[in-house]
Design a protein around this motif. Structure first.
Motif, PDB file in Angstrom:
ATOM      1  N   UNK A   1      20.142 -27.948  -8.898  1.00 59.82           N
ATOM      2  CA  UNK A   1      19.203 -26.874  -8.681  1.00 59.82           C
ATOM      3  C   UNK A   1      18.142 -27.150  -7.465  1.00 59.82           C
ATOM      4  N   UNK A   2      17.570 -28.183  -7.598  1.00 56.30           N
ATOM      5  CA  UNK A   2      16.604 -28.466  -6.440  1.00 56.30           C
ATOM      6  C   UNK A   2      17.397 -28.685  -4.976  1.00 56.30           C
ATOM      7  N   UNK A   3      18.605 -29.057  -4.964  1.00 56.08           N
ATOM      8  CA  UNK A   3      19.406 -29.012  -3.728  1.00 56.08           C
ATOM      9  C   UNK A   3      19.446 -27.598  -3.195  1.00 56.08           C
ATOM     10  N   UNK A   4      19.908 -26.508  -4.039  1.00 57.74           N
ATOM     11  CA  UNK A   4      19.954 -25.438  -3.787  1.00 57.74           C
ATOM     12  C   UNK A   4      18.620 -24.681  -3.210  1.00 57.74           C
ATOM     13  N   UNK A   5      17.543 -25.029  -3.762  1.00 56.63           N
ATOM     14  CA  UNK A   5      16.147 -24.599  -3.362  1.00 56.63           C
ATOM     15  C   UNK A   5      16.094 -25.158  -1.908  1.00 56.63           C
ATOM     16  N   UNK A   6      16.376 -26.374  -1.624  1.00 53.13           N
ATOM     17  CA  UNK A   6      16.088 -27.290  -0.480  1.00 53.13           C
ATOM     18  C   UNK A   6      16.891 -26.409   0.671  1.00 53.13           C
ATOM     19  N   UNK A   7      18.061 -26.097   0.395  1.00 50.93           N
ATOM     20  CA  UNK A   7      18.911 -25.590   1.270  1.00 50.93           C
ATOM     21  C   UNK A   7      18.473 -24.136   1.908  1.00 50.93           C
ATOM     22  N   UNK A   8      17.730 -23.548   0.924  1.00 50.55           N
ATOM     23  CA  UNK A   8      16.848 -22.201   1.100  1.00 50.55           C
ATOM     24  C   UNK A   8      15.729 -22.299   2.162  1.00 50.55           C
ATOM     25  N   UNK A   9      14.901 -23.401   1.967  1.00 51.95           N
ATOM     26  CA  UNK A   9      13.641 -23.543   2.653  1.00 51.95           C
ATOM     27  C   UNK A   9      13.740 -24.524   3.730  1.00 51.95           C
ATOM     28  N   UNK A  10      14.926 -25.231   4.028  1.00 50.09           N
ATOM     29  CA  UNK A  10      14.866 -26.293   5.141  1.00 50.09           C
ATOM     30  C   UNK A  10      14.021 -25.905   6.250  1.00 50.09           C
ATOM     31  N   UNK A  11      14.360 -25.000   7.073  1.00 46.96           N
ATOM     32  CA  UNK A  11      14.017 -24.879   8.191  1.00 46.96           C
ATOM     33  C   UNK A  11      12.917 -23.907   8.254  1.00 46.96           C
TER      34      UNK A  11
ATOM     35  N   UNK B   1      21.207 -13.060  -8.351  1.00 48.60           N
ATOM     36  CA  UNK B   1      20.016 -12.735  -9.356  1.00 48.60           C
ATOM     37  C   UNK B   1      20.086 -14.151 -10.066  1.00 48.60           C
ATOM     38  N   UNK B   2      21.459 -14.802 -10.440  1.00 46.25           N
ATOM     39  CA  UNK B   2      21.131 -15.833 -11.394  1.00 46.25           C
ATOM     40  C   UNK B   2      20.488 -17.208 -10.364  1.00 46.25           C
ATOM     41  N   UNK B   3      20.975 -17.352  -8.998  1.00 48.77           N
ATOM     42  CA  UNK B   3      20.656 -18.314  -8.352  1.00 48.77           C
ATOM     43  C   UNK B   3      19.074 -18.365  -8.034  1.00 48.77           C
ATOM     44  N   UNK B   4      18.620 -16.962  -7.559  1.00 48.95           N
ATOM     45  CA  UNK B   4      17.174 -17.021  -7.241  1.00 48.95           C
ATOM     46  C   UNK B   4      16.502 -17.055  -8.531  1.00 48.95           C
ATOM     47  N   UNK B   5      16.758 -16.602  -9.665  1.00 49.05           N
ATOM     48  CA  UNK B   5      15.919 -16.579 -10.773  1.00 49.05           C
ATOM     49  C   UNK B   5      15.678 -18.228 -11.087  1.00 49.05           C
ATOM     50  N   UNK B   6      16.608 -18.872 -11.106  1.00 45.60           N
ATOM     51  CA  UNK B   6      16.593 -20.422 -11.548  1.00 45.60           C
ATOM     52  C   UNK B   6      15.705 -21.120 -10.232  1.00 45.60           C
ATOM     53  N   UNK B   7      16.005 -20.749  -9.162  1.00 45.00           N
ATOM     54  CA  UNK B   7      15.188 -21.624  -8.211  1.00 45.00           C
ATOM     55  C   UNK B   7      13.672 -21.209  -8.315  1.00 45.00           C
ATOM     56  N   UNK B   8      13.370 -19.873  -8.648  1.00 47.28           N
ATOM     57  CA  UNK B   8      12.237 -19.470  -9.016  1.00 47.28           C
ATOM     58  C   UNK B   8      11.498 -20.152 -10.035  1.00 47.28           C
ATOM     59  N   UNK B   9      12.235 -20.191 -11.019  1.00 47.16           N
ATOM     60  CA  UNK B   9      11.833 -20.834 -12.341  1.00 47.16           C
ATOM     61  C   UNK B   9      11.426 -22.335 -12.243  1.00 47.16           C
TER      62      UNK B   9
END
Length: 438
Positions: free
Chosen positions: A238-248, A305-313
């Motif tokens: 889950x942290x990896x998914x978030x990291x890929x969103x915010x890398x650059x 929605x599922x991916x964004x909700x879990x990253x936000x959580x």
């Protein structure tokens, strides 16, 4: 009255003694080192206020990973599937006693693994180690098999379940520490030149990211690999998914408070142009003096929605002061209020929607429900520019341009009106001048 107070005082004393004995017994059985929530904690239970909004978004539908959802009767049918992958994984280990190798790797870090969870895990040591070993082996074998074969469906999976299985692997409550996965991968592939992080990155890109970003995946992945050092610090999937969103992401100066925000329809009426971009991170929304708002393109699917909700959580629990995806969601919530707002963004190529626009608007407007954002001013510059452009002067100017200057025919009509008005004025003046001469 005095006689009535005596039994009350006696009962009060007995109650105090009972409370005192209970606390002393608990203190004797407690360990000073047993901290309820430690700095090493990275895997959390979703806060109740978030779960109430959409419980299914945080609950695995196919497979349970880790202790939080272990024993769920709905997920029992996949235990055989996990064991099948476990047997396949054992064949990769260059040892006559592969199970012992795995047990040794997990058992040696049991305490460290337990500290990664926000809640106390009441499982005994043997059960906990067996659970982590089986789940980690399943994840590694599943991702390795997908990486090697590039097949959409494993031979043992029911048709259509692989996608949901991958989705379960990024849920916040369905995690095991990434260092466990890397350690067990090294046991089976001690000389491999391909890291398990690379295999996981490939799995996320092929399963999720291609369904969120309209851009070419090869370009997307190559840009993310420029930040490989940051990717290597991930705590779990889950942290990896978030990291890929915010890398650059780019740094933003916090210089104002958000006084008011306007929706896409209102901003369009004020003459602001919307432009999609495919070369930046999803969260890199920018506004320029040329009355142009650039928003990275995004696909809206059943998984979004599922991916964004879990990253936000995860950000709510672990990144209270660097909640970049949460800030992005708050910005979307400000910009999108109605079906018309979504329709405009779809027409501009910013949102690639495969459903109803009204459902997208409803989804965006509930993503922030019960979410808190401390010092949420990452987009302060964007809000400031949009508020400036919505000033009455700019709004009236935009209305004039839209109604009288947006097409060649409107321009010609305006010139014709001005010419007619000018000729009428000249004719009036010419007819009045002789009267003054008399």
């Amino acid at each position: 009255m005095a006689k009535q107070n005596k039994p009350l005082l006696l009962n009060d004393l007995e109650a105090r003694l009972e409370i005192s004995d209970d606390l002393e017994a608990r203190l004797e059985n407690s360990d000073e080192d047993d901290v309820p929530l430690q700095s090493s904690c990275t895997i959390y239970k979703v806060p109740p206020q978030l779960r109430r909004v959409n419980q299914l978004a945080y609950t695995p539908s196919v497979v349970s990973i880790g202790p939080y959802h272990y024993g769920d009767s709905i997920l029992e049918s996949t235990q055989e599937l996990k064991f099948w992958y476990f047997k396949k994984f054992l064949k990769r280990i260059p040892s006559k006693k592969p199970v012992d190798k795995l047990l040794e790797a997990v058992k040696g870090k049991e305490d460290e693994i337990r500290r990664c969870y926000s809640q106390h895990i009441k499982m005994c040591s043997n059960d906990f180690v067996k659970l982590i070993m089986l789940d980690a082996s399943f994840i590694i074998e599943f991702l390795c098999a997908s990486y090697e074969s590039k097949s959409e469906e494993p031979s043992t999976a029911k048709p259509g379940t692989t996608s949901y299985l991958m989705l379960d692997l990024v849920l916040l409550e369905n995690q095991i520490p990434f260092f466990v996965l890397e350690d067990l991968y090294k046991v089976c592939s001690p000389t491999s030149k391909i890291s398990f992080l690379e295999i996981t990155f490939d799995g996320l890109a092929s399963s999720f990211l291609k369904n969120m970003y309209p851009t070419d995946m090869q370009i997307f992945c190559s840009k993310r690999r420029l930040h490989w050092g940051k990717i290597q610090q991930v705590q779990h999937m889950c942290d990896l998914l978030r990291t890929l969103y915010v890398l650059d992401k780019e740094q933003r100066d916090v210089d104002m408070e958000i006084k008011r925000s306007y929706g896409i329809s209102q901003l369009k009426d004020a003459g602001i142009e919307f432009q999609p971009t495919d070369d930046r991170s999803m969260i890199e929304v920018q506004c320029f003096e040329g009355r142009r708002l650039e928003i990275p393109s995004i696909k809206i699917t059943g998984w979004t929605e599922i991916m964004l909700r879990n990253v936000v959580a995860f950000e709510q629990c672990h990144h209270p002061f660097s909640h970049y995806v949460t800030d992005y969601i708050f910005l979307l919530d400000c910009l999108i209020n109605t079906e018309k707002d979504v329709e405009i963004l779809v027409d501009k190529g910013i949102i690639h929607n495969f459903g109803d626009n009204d459902k997208v608007a409803a989804m965006v407007n509930t993503l922030c429900d019960n979410v808190t954002a401390r010092n949420s001013l990452r987009y302060s510059h964007v809000y400031k520019m949009l508020n400036k452009f919505y000033d009455p002067y700019y709004k009236n100017k935009a209305t004039f341009v839209r109604e009288h200057w947006s097409t060649p025919w409107k321009k010609l009509s305006l010139f014709g009106g001005i010419l007619l008005l000018s000729l009428t004025l000249i004719q009036t003046i010419c007819s009045v001048i002789p009267l003054f001469k008399k």
